[in-house]
Design a protein around this motif. Structure first.
Motif, PDB file in Angstrom:
ATOM      1  N   MET A   1      27.530 191.598  71.117  1.00 16.36           N
ATOM      2  CA  MET A   1      28.607 190.701  71.498  1.00 16.36           C
ATOM      3  C   MET A   1      29.695 191.496  72.212  1.00 16.36           C
ATOM      4  N   ASN A   2      30.220 190.906  73.280  1.00 13.35           N
ATOM      5  CA  ASN A   2      31.319 191.515  74.025  1.00 13.35           C
ATOM      6  C   ASN A   2      32.652 191.063  73.436  1.00 13.35           C
ATOM      7  N   HIS A   3      33.675 191.892  73.656  1.00 14.98           N
ATOM      8  CA  HIS A   3      35.017 191.577  73.145  1.00 14.98           C
ATOM      9  C   HIS A   3      36.029 191.731  74.267  1.00 14.98           C
ATOM     10  N   ILE A   4      36.919 190.741  74.369  1.00 12.66           N
ATOM     11  CA  ILE A   4      37.999 190.768  75.354  1.00 12.66           C
ATOM     12  C   ILE A   4      39.316 190.667  74.598  1.00 12.66           C
ATOM     13  N   TYR A   5      40.286 191.480  75.003  1.00 10.93           N
ATOM     14  CA  TYR A   5      41.598 191.485  74.363  1.00 10.93           C
ATOM     15  C   TYR A   5      42.613 190.893  75.336  1.00 10.93           C
ATOM     16  N   LEU A   6      43.243 189.804  74.886  1.00 10.59           N
ATOM     17  CA  LEU A   6      44.128 189.017  75.738  1.00 10.59           C
ATOM     18  C   LEU A   6      45.538 188.947  75.194  1.00 10.59           C
ATOM     19  N   VAL A   7      46.443 188.610  76.087  1.00  7.77           N
ATOM     20  CA  VAL A   7      47.802 188.219  75.718  1.00  7.77           C
ATOM     21  C   VAL A   7      48.055 186.914  76.464  1.00  7.77           C
TER      22      VAL A   7
ATOM     23  N   VAL B   1      46.775 175.964  82.659  1.00 12.83           N
ATOM     24  CA  VAL B   1      46.237 176.288  83.979  1.00 12.83           C
ATOM     25  C   VAL B   1      44.713 176.295  83.913  1.00 12.83           C
ATOM     26  N   ARG B   2      44.111 175.982  85.059  1.00 11.82           N
ATOM     27  CA  ARG B   2      42.652 176.035  85.176  1.00 11.82           C
ATOM     28  C   ARG B   2      42.319 176.994  86.305  1.00 11.82           C
ATOM     29  N   LYS B   3      41.577 178.035  85.953  1.00 13.44           N
ATOM     30  CA  LYS B   3      41.191 179.027  86.960  1.00 13.44           C
ATOM     31  C   LYS B   3      40.048 178.499  87.808  1.00 13.44           C
ATOM     32  N   LYS B   4      39.896 179.074  88.980  1.00 14.14           N
ATOM     33  CA  LYS B   4      38.796 178.696  89.861  1.00 14.14           C
ATOM     34  C   LYS B   4      37.468 178.923  89.148  1.00 14.14           C
ATOM     35  N   ASN B   5      36.517 178.059  89.406  1.00  8.57           N
ATOM     36  CA  ASN B   5      35.177 178.120  88.814  1.00  8.57           C
ATOM     37  C   ASN B   5      35.161 177.908  87.300  1.00  8.57           C
TER      38      ASN B   5
ATOM     39  N   PHE C   1      37.808 174.440  82.212  1.00  7.60           N
ATOM     40  CA  PHE C   1      38.686 174.464  81.048  1.00  7.60           C
ATOM     41  C   PHE C   1      40.131 174.806  81.420  1.00  7.60           C
ATOM     42  N   PHE C   2      41.058 174.053  80.863  1.00 11.97           N
ATOM     43  CA  PHE C   2      42.467 174.396  80.979  1.00 11.97           C
ATOM     44  C   PHE C   2      42.789 175.394  79.872  1.00 11.97           C
ATOM     45  N   GLN C   3      43.584 176.375  80.204  1.00  9.91           N
ATOM     46  CA  GLN C   3      43.914 177.434  79.257  1.00  9.91           C
ATOM     47  C   GLN C   3      45.382 177.806  79.368  1.00  9.91           C
ATOM     48  N   MET C   4      45.794 178.706  78.478  1.00 10.33           N
ATOM     49  CA  MET C   4      47.164 179.200  78.508  1.00 10.33           C
ATOM     50  C   MET C   4      47.322 180.229  79.620  1.00 10.33           C
ATOM     51  N   VAL C   5      48.535 180.389  80.082  1.00 14.41           N
ATOM     52  CA  VAL C   5      48.845 181.457  81.031  1.00 14.41           C
ATOM     53  C   VAL C   5      48.700 182.781  80.284  1.00 14.41           C
ATOM     54  N   GLY C   6      48.137 183.766  80.944  1.00 13.26           N
ATOM     55  CA  GLY C   6      47.966 185.083  80.342  1.00 13.26           C
ATOM     56  C   GLY C   6      46.682 185.714  80.804  1.00 13.26           C
ATOM     57  N   GLY C   7      46.345 186.830  80.184  1.00 14.31           N
ATOM     58  CA  GLY C   7      45.133 187.505  80.596  1.00 14.31           C
ATOM     59  C   GLY C   7      44.864 188.771  79.829  1.00 14.31           C
ATOM     60  N   LYS C   8      43.966 189.563  80.380  1.00 19.60           N
ATOM     61  CA  LYS C   8      43.498 190.781  79.730  1.00 19.60           C
ATOM     62  C   LYS C   8      44.552 191.885  79.771  1.00 19.60           C
TER      63      LYS C   8
ATOM     64  N   LEU D   1      51.934 190.245  79.221  1.00 18.23           N
ATOM     65  CA  LEU D   1      52.371 188.862  79.406  1.00 18.23           C
ATOM     66  C   LEU D   1      53.250 188.717  80.643  1.00 18.23           C
ATOM     67  N   ARG D   2      54.185 189.631  80.812  1.00 17.34           N
ATOM     68  CA  ARG D   2      55.075 189.568  81.973  1.00 17.34           C
ATOM     69  C   ARG D   2      54.274 189.706  83.275  1.00 17.34           C
ATOM     70  N   ARG D   3      53.373 190.663  83.311  1.00 17.79           N
ATOM     71  CA  ARG D   3      52.548 190.886  84.503  1.00 17.79           C
ATOM     72  C   ARG D   3      51.705 189.656  84.816  1.00 17.79           C
TER      73      ARG D   3
END
Length: 136
Positions: A1-7, A21-25, A28-35, A46-48
């Motif tokens: 299993m892969n693991h991703i760490y998000l904020v 927000v919904r990313k291209k492709n 699903f709508f998701q929260m703003v943020g990322g890896k 989070l700021r970035r």
């Protein structure tokens, strides 16, 4: 299993609506943020991500930590996401605009949230908090 760490952040406005927000492709709508990048502090991530995705500087808004949550990723098979989740209450919307990786954004209300296909992290963790608390 892969693991991703998000904020990520549950984003609300003065009227109490929730931004997703919904990313291209993705459907699903998701929260703003990322890896998080290597050795990056959660608030820096989070700021970035806010600047990259919706052109908002979180330093100009109210930010608080909500908690941590792990769940399965909606867009990647055999992947678990682990997230630090914040609440960002936007004081102003003048600079808000979506970036190229974002296909669509939606201001969701407590009356219409069930009409959106939400990512697991948003649906399992942030949605119940948003629905329960009147002051977000």
């Amino acid at each position: 299993m892969n693991h991703i760490y998000l904020v990520n952040a549950l984003v609300t406005d003065q009227a109490g609506r929730m931004l997703a927000v919904r990313k291209k492709n993705s459907k699903f709508f998701q929260m703003v943020g990322g890896k998080s990048e290597k050795d990056e502090e959660p608030l820096h991530t989070l700021r970035r991500e806010f600047l990259e995705e919706i052109n908002i500087d979180i330093l100009l808004h109210d930010v608080s930590f909500l908690g941590k949550h792990s769940t399965s990723a909606v867009n990647e098979e055999n992947t678990q996401v682990h997230a630090n989740v914040f609440h960002v209450k936007l004081n102003a919307l003048e600079t808000l605009r979506i970036a190229s990786e974002i296909e669509e954004m939606a201001w969701i209300t407590k009356e219409d949230y069930h009409t959106y296909q939400l990512a697991h992290l948003l649906e399992e963790f942030s949605l119940p908090i948003w629905l329960e608390k009147k002051d977000l």
